[in-house]
Scaffold this motif. Structure first.
Motif, PDB file in Angstrom:
ATOM      1  N   VAL A 286      54.499  35.856 -15.601  1.00 57.60           N
ATOM      2  CA  VAL A 286      55.829  35.966 -14.994  1.00 57.60           C
ATOM      3  C   VAL A 286      56.088  37.400 -14.539  1.00 57.60           C
ATOM      4  CG1 VAL A 286      58.313  35.798 -15.426  1.00 57.60           C
ATOM      5  CG2 VAL A 286      56.775  34.010 -16.276  1.00 57.60           C
ATOM      6  N   GLY A 287      55.715  38.371 -15.381  1.00 59.09           N
ATOM      7  CA  GLY A 287      55.889  39.775 -15.019  1.00 59.09           C
ATOM      8  C   GLY A 287      55.093  40.149 -13.789  1.00 59.09           C
ATOM      9  N   MET A 288      53.831  39.702 -13.715  1.00 60.47           N
ATOM     10  CA  MET A 288      53.002  39.984 -12.536  1.00 60.47           C
ATOM     11  C   MET A 288      53.603  39.373 -11.277  1.00 60.47           C
ATOM     12  SD  MET A 288      48.983  39.670 -13.582  1.00 60.47           S
ATOM     13  CE  MET A 288      48.517  40.093 -11.912  1.00 60.47           C
ATOM     14  N   GLY A 289      54.018  38.111 -11.395  1.00 62.87           N
ATOM     15  CA  GLY A 289      54.599  37.452 -10.232  1.00 62.87           C
ATOM     16  C   GLY A 289      55.854  38.151  -9.740  1.00 62.87           C
ATOM     17  N   THR A 290      56.683  38.588 -10.685  1.00 65.35           N
ATOM     18  CA  THR A 290      57.891  39.333 -10.310  1.00 65.35           C
ATOM     19  C   THR A 290      57.531  40.654  -9.648  1.00 65.35           C
ATOM     20  OG1 THR A 290      59.050  38.336 -12.197  1.00 65.35           O
ATOM     21  CG2 THR A 290      60.071  40.255 -11.164  1.00 65.35           C
ATOM     22  N   GLY A 291      56.505  41.319 -10.187  1.00 65.85           N
ATOM     23  CA  GLY A 291      56.050  42.578  -9.606  1.00 65.85           C
ATOM     24  C   GLY A 291      55.601  42.424  -8.169  1.00 65.85           C
ATOM     25  N   VAL A 292      54.886  41.339  -7.880  1.00 65.86           N
ATOM     26  CA  VAL A 292      54.446  41.071  -6.511  1.00 65.86           C
ATOM     27  C   VAL A 292      55.652  40.922  -5.584  1.00 65.86           C
ATOM     28  CG1 VAL A 292      53.337  39.347  -5.040  1.00 65.86           C
ATOM     29  CG2 VAL A 292      52.236  40.063  -7.170  1.00 65.86           C
ATOM     30  N   LEU A 293      56.681  40.224  -6.058  1.00 66.60           N
ATOM     31  CA  LEU A 293      57.848  39.943  -5.221  1.00 66.60           C
ATOM     32  C   LEU A 293      58.695  41.189  -4.949  1.00 66.60           C
ATOM     33  CD1 LEU A 293      59.008  36.532  -6.756  1.00 66.60           C
ATOM     34  CD2 LEU A 293      57.802  36.891  -4.602  1.00 66.60           C
ATOM     35  N   VAL A 294      58.779  42.096  -5.925  1.00 66.89           N
ATOM     36  CA  VAL A 294      59.695  43.236  -5.783  1.00 66.89           C
ATOM     37  C   VAL A 294      58.990  44.529  -5.408  1.00 66.89           C
ATOM     38  CG1 VAL A 294      61.237  42.184  -7.485  1.00 66.89           C
ATOM     39  CG2 VAL A 294      59.628  43.950  -8.231  1.00 66.89           C
ATOM     40  N   ALA A 295      57.651  44.534  -5.323  1.00 69.99           N
ATOM     41  CA  ALA A 295      56.916  45.788  -5.107  1.00 69.99           C
ATOM     42  C   ALA A 295      57.372  46.508  -3.842  1.00 69.99           C
ATOM     43  CB  ALA A 295      55.416  45.511  -5.050  1.00 69.99           C
ATOM     44  N   ALA A 296      57.485  45.780  -2.739  1.00 73.18           N
ATOM     45  CA  ALA A 296      57.881  46.425  -1.487  1.00 73.18           C
ATOM     46  C   ALA A 296      59.300  46.971  -1.572  1.00 73.18           C
ATOM     47  CB  ALA A 296      57.766  45.427  -0.330  1.00 73.18           C
ATOM     48  N   SER A 297      60.215  46.203  -2.167  1.00 70.96           N
ATOM     49  CA  SER A 297      61.606  46.650  -2.274  1.00 70.96           C
ATOM     50  C   SER A 297      61.730  47.872  -3.172  1.00 70.96           C
ATOM     51  CB  SER A 297      62.483  45.515  -2.821  1.00 70.96           C
ATOM     52  OG  SER A 297      62.457  44.399  -1.958  1.00 70.96           O
ATOM     53  N   VAL A 298      61.021  47.858  -4.316  1.00 69.01           N
ATOM     54  CA  VAL A 298      61.081  48.990  -5.248  1.00 69.01           C
ATOM     55  C   VAL A 298      60.494  50.242  -4.595  1.00 69.01           C
ATOM     56  CG1 VAL A 298      60.151  49.894  -7.421  1.00 69.01           C
ATOM     57  CG2 VAL A 298      61.081  47.570  -7.329  1.00 69.01           C
ATOM     58  N   THR A 299      59.357  50.080  -3.933  1.00 68.42           N
ATOM     59  CA  THR A 299      58.707  51.234  -3.308  1.00 68.42           C
ATOM     60  C   THR A 299      59.539  51.770  -2.150  1.00 68.42           C
ATOM     61  OG1 THR A 299      56.576  50.282  -3.920  1.00 68.42           O
ATOM     62  CG2 THR A 299      56.550  52.056  -2.308  1.00 68.42           C
ATOM     63  N   ARG A 300      60.174  50.872  -1.404  1.00 66.45           N
ATOM     64  CA  ARG A 300      61.029  51.319  -0.309  1.00 66.45           C
ATOM     65  C   ARG A 300      62.246  52.068  -0.843  1.00 66.45           C
ATOM     66  NH1 ARG A 300      62.671  46.763   1.193  1.00 66.45           N
ATOM     67  NH2 ARG A 300      60.785  46.129   2.280  1.00 66.45           N
ATOM     68  N   ALA A 301      62.792  51.590  -1.977  1.00 64.01           N
ATOM     69  CA  ALA A 301      63.992  52.218  -2.529  1.00 64.01           C
ATOM     70  C   ALA A 301      63.693  53.567  -3.171  1.00 64.01           C
ATOM     71  CB  ALA A 301      64.639  51.283  -3.550  1.00 64.01           C
ATOM     72  N   LEU A 302      62.589  53.661  -3.907  1.00 63.05           N
ATOM     73  CA  LEU A 302      62.268  54.890  -4.644  1.00 63.05           C
ATOM     74  C   LEU A 302      61.435  55.867  -3.824  1.00 63.05           C
ATOM     75  CD1 LEU A 302      61.316  53.453  -8.173  1.00 63.05           C
ATOM     76  CD2 LEU A 302      63.498  54.444  -7.453  1.00 63.05           C
ATOM     77  N   GLY A 303      60.688  55.357  -2.846  1.00 63.28           N
ATOM     78  CA  GLY A 303      59.680  56.167  -2.183  1.00 63.28           C
ATOM     79  C   GLY A 303      58.347  55.944  -2.887  1.00 63.28           C
ATOM     80  N   MET A 304      57.256  56.104  -2.143  1.00 58.58           N
ATOM     81  CA  MET A 304      55.925  55.813  -2.673  1.00 58.58           C
ATOM     82  C   MET A 304      55.599  56.618  -3.924  1.00 58.58           C
ATOM     83  SD  MET A 304      52.986  54.075  -1.664  1.00 58.58           S
ATOM     84  CE  MET A 304      53.246  53.880   0.070  1.00 58.58           C
ATOM     85  N   ALA A 305      55.808  57.935  -3.876  1.00 60.23           N
ATOM     86  CA  ALA A 305      55.422  58.795  -4.998  1.00 60.23           C
ATOM     87  C   ALA A 305      56.242  58.494  -6.247  1.00 60.23           C
ATOM     88  CB  ALA A 305      55.570  60.261  -4.617  1.00 60.23           C
ATOM     89  N   ARG A 306      57.556  58.310  -6.094  1.00 56.53           N
ATOM     90  CA  ARG A 306      58.395  58.015  -7.259  1.00 56.53           C
ATOM     91  C   ARG A 306      58.049  56.652  -7.854  1.00 56.53           C
ATOM     92  NH1 ARG A 306      61.946  60.693  -3.802  1.00 56.53           N
ATOM     93  NH2 ARG A 306      62.878  62.580  -4.698  1.00 56.53           N
ATOM     94  N   ALA A 307      57.760  55.672  -6.999  1.00 55.78           N
ATOM     95  CA  ALA A 307      57.384  54.348  -7.510  1.00 55.78           C
ATOM     96  C   ALA A 307      56.092  54.438  -8.314  1.00 55.78           C
ATOM     97  CB  ALA A 307      57.220  53.364  -6.350  1.00 55.78           C
TER      98      ALA A 307
END
Length: 437
Positions: A286-307
């Protein structure tokens, strides 16, 4: 290196990046489908192969462990040569050839078992050959992606590939268990053979432009030694790549120790019933699947280096929940650990892979990918072995605590030097596309 040079390093020329999206969707769809089929096949074999060794060759713990090691060892030892070969290869031809060569390597095992001639040397040779071919395919596939997907689509593309592998990780063991229960473990290996036949056909449908080597287009070192030096130089020069290697080594050493002891710890120390242990492992999926779904949003929000920084440190810190489960509320604490680790490690892996593809020149990407794959492959079994050895002497809880500390220390290396954040943000300054390709 100037900021302007860094922004374009490893990226396709501007006219290729502006090609309409539909032309990039077909290659990505082919790669995602291949990742799904091969992941299912590998998971079936991961279950069936040791069961085959037990049923036909009466394997004990040492034999099963040695068989697993033989599947990892060739990729670690050959990684420098693999990287050079990938950078100089016609990638489509290499991917097709390597995929189809897996069929006789793996298929020889059920054939020998059916004829009553299966031996340990044959099984070890098949595991080593399949492991070496798998390492080549993994490096080549990672190096292929930036050549068929524009920079602004790399993050969602990597999320899609990780999602396909995640489905395989979830469905593969279930399919393998069903097949082994219905037939002998040997015929179950034919599933992976079929997966590689399909995978080779999917690779064959990739653009013919992949058969043009970046090494030819961009020049490069003439000898293998010069080529290796050239690959190591880009790792030495790029702060992100050096820190990735160090963080991955720390996380895998600590994570390997935790993974090697996890089932034994949950069963003997925590006395979890089997249904709770199954639910704990489901939490990771479940954690992996959630990570796949939110990875782009999290990286866009934080920036690549911060993510990359925050998710790596979060994944390392989550490992402390494993020994903390011995203090009480074992089941919910371990479920929380699997959820957090699966989520954070997946986002970190996707962001890390994308950052590496953006900062590495195209004609050096194979060598860089091979080096980092060797780090990831070698440290996991080392951590598992050392963790098991230490646990037999000082107990599991102290070792699990120490393993978490090692993982967190490795992840924390991404925070130094202090100016790395600005360097990485400049080097990966690409617009990030939406989560769905």
């Amino acid at each position: 290196m100037t900021a302007q040079e860094a922004e374009h390093m490893g990226s396709p020329p501007a006219e290729e990046s502006s090609v309409p999206a539909p032309r990039h969707r077909r290659p990505l769809l082919l790669l995602v489908t291949e990742q799904l089929t091969s992941s299912v096949g590998r998971q079936v074999t991961a279950l069936a192969l040791p069961l085959l060794a037990i049923a036909h060759l009466h394997a004990g713990p040492l034999g099963a462990s040695a068989l697993l090691a033989m599947s990892y060892l060739p990729g670690v030892l050959l990684s420098p040569l693999i990287g050079v070969a990938v950078d100089r290869a016609r990638l489509r031809r290499m991917l097709v050839s390597v995929s189809w060569l897996q069929v006789p390597a793996i298929g020889s095992v059920p054939l020998a078992a059916a004829l009553g001639g299966l031996t340990w040397p044959h099984l070890f040779a098949a595991a080593a050959a399949s492991g070496a071919l798998g390492s080549v395919q993994g490096v080549a596939a990672q190096s292929c992606l930036p050549r068929v997907v524009p920079p602004d689509r790399l993050l969602p593309a990597n999320s899609s590939l990780t999602g396909a592998r995640t489905i395989g990780l979830i469905g593969g063991p279930a399919l393998g268990g069903l097949l082994v229960s219905l037939v002998d473990p040997a015929p179950a290996l034919l599933v992976e053979c079929a997966a590689y036949l399909v995978g080779g056909a999917l690779f064959l449908a990739l653009p013919a432009s992949l058969n043009r080597s970046p090494h030819e287009a961009g020049g490069g070192a003439r000898s293998r030694v010069e080529a290796l030096k050239e690959g190591l130089e880009v790792i030495r020069r790029e702060t992100l790549l050096r820190r990735q290697a160090l963080a991955a080594a720390g996380l895998n050493l600590g994570g390997g120790a935790g993974a090697g002891l996890f089932v034994l710890y949950a069963d003997r120390e925590l006395e979890l019933p089997s249904w709770q242990l199954g639910a704990v492992y489901a939490g990771y999926a479940v954690g992996m699947g959630t990570g796949v779904l939110v990875a782009a949003s999290v990286t866009r929000a934080l920036g690549m280096a911060r993510a990359i920084r925050w998710c790596a440190v979060g994944a390392g810190a989550a490992l402390f929940l494993i020994p903390a489960a011995s203090l009480g509320l074992s089941f919910p604490v371990l479920v929380l650990y699997q959820l957090l680790f699966g989520l954070l490690a997946t986002v970190w892996s996707i962001a890390m892979t994308t950052g590496r593809q953006l900062v590495t020149p195209a004609h050096l990407l194979g060598r860089v990918n091979a080096f980092l794959q060797a780090v990831l492959t070698a440290t996991l079994p080392v951590g598992s072995f050392v963790g098991g050895w230490l646990a037999s002497r000082v107990g599991m809880v102290p070792v699990l605590t120490g393993a978490a500390a090692v993982a967190l220390a490795g992840a924390s290396s991404l925070w130094f030097p202090r100016d790395m954040l600005a360097q990485v943000e400049r080097a990966t300054a690409q617009p990030l596309g939406p989560a769905v390709p």
